[in-house]
Design an enzyme around this catalytic site. Structure first.
Site, PDB file in Angstrom:
ATOM      1  N   LYS A   1       5.763  23.025 -22.011  1.00 11.85           N
ATOM      2  CA  LYS A   1       4.933  23.775 -21.068  1.00 11.85           C
ATOM      3  C   LYS A   1       5.604  23.700 -19.705  1.00 11.85           C
ATOM      4  O   LYS A   1       6.089  22.631 -19.313  1.00 11.85           O
ATOM      5  CB  LYS A   1       3.526  23.162 -21.024  1.00 11.85           C
ATOM      6  CG  LYS A   1       2.568  23.858 -20.071  1.00 11.85           C
ATOM      7  CD  LYS A   1       1.178  23.251 -20.160  1.00 11.85           C
ATOM      8  CE  LYS A   1       0.181  23.972 -19.248  1.00 11.85           C
ATOM      9  NZ  LYS A   1      -1.185  23.418 -19.371  1.00 11.85           N
TER      10      LYS A   1
ATOM     11  N   SER B   1      -4.998  26.534 -20.543  1.00 17.04           N
ATOM     12  CA  SER B   1      -3.865  27.039 -19.784  1.00 17.04           C
ATOM     13  C   SER B   1      -2.546  26.942 -20.542  1.00 17.04           C
ATOM     14  O   SER B   1      -1.586  27.591 -20.167  1.00 17.04           O
ATOM     15  CB  SER B   1      -3.742  26.274 -18.469  1.00 17.04           C
ATOM     16  OG  SER B   1      -3.442  24.906 -18.737  1.00 17.04           O
TER      17      SER B   1
ATOM     18  N   SER C   1      -7.193  22.533 -22.104  1.00 17.35           N
ATOM     19  CA  SER C   1      -6.025  23.413 -22.145  1.00 17.35           C
ATOM     20  C   SER C   1      -5.063  23.224 -23.303  1.00 17.35           C
ATOM     21  O   SER C   1      -4.161  24.037 -23.486  1.00 17.35           O
ATOM     22  CB  SER C   1      -5.243  23.297 -20.844  1.00 17.35           C
ATOM     23  OG  SER C   1      -5.838  24.121 -19.890  1.00 17.35           O
TER      24      SER C   1
HETATM   25  N1  GLN Z   1     -10.070  25.839 -18.237  1.00 13.17           N
HETATM   26  C1  GLN Z   1     -10.132  24.630 -17.490  1.00 13.17           C
HETATM   27  C2  GLN Z   1      -9.767  24.916 -16.052  1.00 13.17           C
HETATM   28  O1  GLN Z   1      -9.520  26.016 -15.728  1.00 13.17           O
HETATM   29  C3  GLN Z   1      -9.228  23.602 -18.077  1.00 13.17           C
HETATM   30  C4  GLN Z   1      -7.807  23.827 -17.802  1.00 13.17           C
HETATM   31  C5  GLN Z   1      -6.930  22.709 -18.287  1.00 13.17           C
HETATM   32  O2  GLN Z   1      -7.294  21.961 -19.191  1.00 13.17           O
HETATM   33  N2  GLN Z   1      -5.764  22.573 -17.650  1.00 13.17           N
HETATM   34  O3  GLN Z   1      -9.748  24.053 -15.244  1.00 13.17           O
END
Ligand code: GLN
Length: 487
Positions: A75, A150, A174
């Site tokens: 990532k 994400s 995410s």
């Molecule tokens: N969807 C959540 C956010 O926007 C989690 C994102 C994540 O786990 N990095 O914060």
């Protein structure tokens, strides 16, 4: 292209293929297919082929690690020395780190080949991968749908066989949510299990690196290579790791699986509920005992998370000031103008929204009302889980409220987007491990069953998923996009 890590490792050792050949195959597939998916931000052919050559040399000697010569992707939030690390942001579009994240360092030490860096929501903020400066990622099962976020690039790349496996990060879901949307297995370890050094910070008390792969077996192999104490990360745990990949074959007879009444209720979509009930029945058939439990504080998770995460983000992101590194606006009038324009031009809308919310929540006079309150809610959530784990070994839940949604369906409504995280956030607030595994299809789109474990009990989650994957084949299904691409 759909082989497991163990089967590829065996082919490499028998000389049926070489790391260089395997790497070339994957690079070619990326070139052919990624135009449709946008799952990579950076592909690094020269670096990958050099690593593959070194892996082949190592494979010719005895005792090469299982991951030696296996092509993976990181990532684009893990720092990679001499390889651009953007975090999906214009702010870091040209940032080339001078060091490797510990996760990258450990994968390298195991001989894994890095094909490139995968697309993600900007600074890991999002649930759909539509917040990337480098454009949205498409779901390989349906190009009109999001892959989740994400870590959507990692999930899409694994699902479409544009890498064998990938790393991800999970602050509030995410790893698990995109794994569910793309039909793969993803594990977010216990907070502190995997080093955060070189993993660009979003919300430091919640962020955790982990693994995304086709099966629990592959995830176990990757976690084994990645997990463990890192003296360079003060929040890294000294709790001993175990050989996750060697414990998978122990049957789950007698395992107590808790089903939270607050998750399996009439608010859950009936089709989702039907699919998940089938998966639970299969676990029961394998000998697990299903027990109804309560997680009374479930309703606090979204409000607490969406105060704590932006608050920590506003602090972490203050370092991008246009002075030290990252994007700098052109022709600033004065220092104030340099700060304001560099940050306004360098950050996208969602990141700016979070910085504003976080700064407000932390400002004097509001701190107790918001951040302090959210921390108290967090404590209650952790206590809820502690009570539940006195009764059961694993908790099962949906990973997401439904299957992958359409591109642009929720971009105008941040709250609707935040509600997507309803089943995943509490785990991060409590610092627990969570896994999502494929559990069926909803109108041709994959859905995931989430398994939550007690602190440092990743082994039980992986074992439960592995046992389930021995008698079901959801995890072996591949999107039509890759049909005919089998090696
Ligand atoms: N969807 C959540 C956010 O926007 C989690 C994102 C994540 O786990 N990095 O914060």
């Amino acid at each position: 292209m759909t082989q497991s890590i163990r089967s590829l490792a065996s082919d490499l050792r028998q000389g049926k293929t070489s790391a260089v050949e395997l790497t070339q195959d994957y690079l070619q597939r990326i070139q052919q297919l990624d135009g449709q998916l946008n799952s990579y931000i950076t592909v690094a052919p020269e670096r990958a082929l050099a690593q593959a050559q070194a892996a082949d040399d190592r494979l010719s000697k005895a005792d090469a690690p299982l991951l030696c010569g296996i092509p993976i992707a990181h990532k684009d939030i893990f720092c990679t020395r001499d390889l651009t690390t953007t975090c999906g942001s214009k702010m870091l579009a040209n940032f080339v780190p001078p060091y490797n994240a510990t996760v990258v360092e450990r994968m390298d030490a195991n001989g894994a080949v890095t094909l490139g860096k995968t697309n993600c929501d900007e600074f890991a903020m999002g649930s759909s991968n539509e917040n990337s400066f480098f454009g949205a990622v498409k779901n390989p099962w349906d190009l009109n749908c999001v892959p989740g976020g994400s870590s959507g690039g990692s999930a899409a790349a694994v699902a479409a066989a544009l890498c064998v496996a990938a790393t991800g990060t999970d602050t509030g879901g995410s790893i698990r949510q995109p794994a569910a949307f793309c039909g793969i297995t993803g594990l977010k370890p216990t907070y502190g299990r995997v080093s955060r050094l070189g993993m660009v910070a979003y919300a430091s008390s919640l962020d955790q690196g982990g693994v995304m792969a086709k099966s629990a077996d592959d995830c176990a192999i990757l976690l084994e290579a990645m997990a463990g104490f890192d003296p360079k990360d003060s929040t890294s745990s000294e709790h001993a790791t175990t050989r996750y990949s060697e414990q998978l074959s122990t049957p789950i007879a007698g395992l107590r699986i808790g089903l939270p009444r607050q998750y399996f209720n009439d608010q859950l979509d009936t089709k989702m509920s039907g699919l998940l009930q089938d998966a639970l029945r299969e676990l029961e058939r394998l000998g697990a005992q299903l027990i109804d439990i309560d997680l009374q504080q479930t309703g606090l998770a979204i409000p607490a998370y969406y105060i704590i995460a932006p608050a920590e983000a506003s602090t972490n992101l203050s370092r991008y000031d246009g002075v030290r590194y990252g994007y700098r606006c052109s022709d600033p009038k004065d220092l104030q103008d340099l700060y304001v324009r560099s940050r306004s031009e360098g950050f996208g809308a969602e990141v700016q929204r979070r910085i504003l919310v976080g700064t407000y929540a932390l400002s004097s006079g509001y701190y107790d009302a918001y951040y302090g309150q959210a921390q108290r809610a967090r404590r209650l959530i952790a206590q809820d889980f502690a009570k539940a784990f006195a009764q059961v070994d694993v908790i099962a839940s949906p990973t997401t409220p439904g299957p992958a949604f359409g591109l642009n369906d929720k971009t105008q409504d941040p709250v609707a987007m935040y509600l997507e995280d309803i089943y995943t956030l509490a785990v991060n607030l409590a610092g627990l491990p969570g896994l999502s595994m494929p559990a069926g299809f909803y109108d041709h789109r994959p859905v995931g069953l989430q398994l939550l474990g007690n602190h440092f009990d990743e082994a039980t989650l992986l074992r439960t998923a592995h046992q389930y994957q021995q008698t079901t084949d959801w995890h072996t299904q591949r999107p039509g996009l890759i049909a005919g691409g089998d090696a």
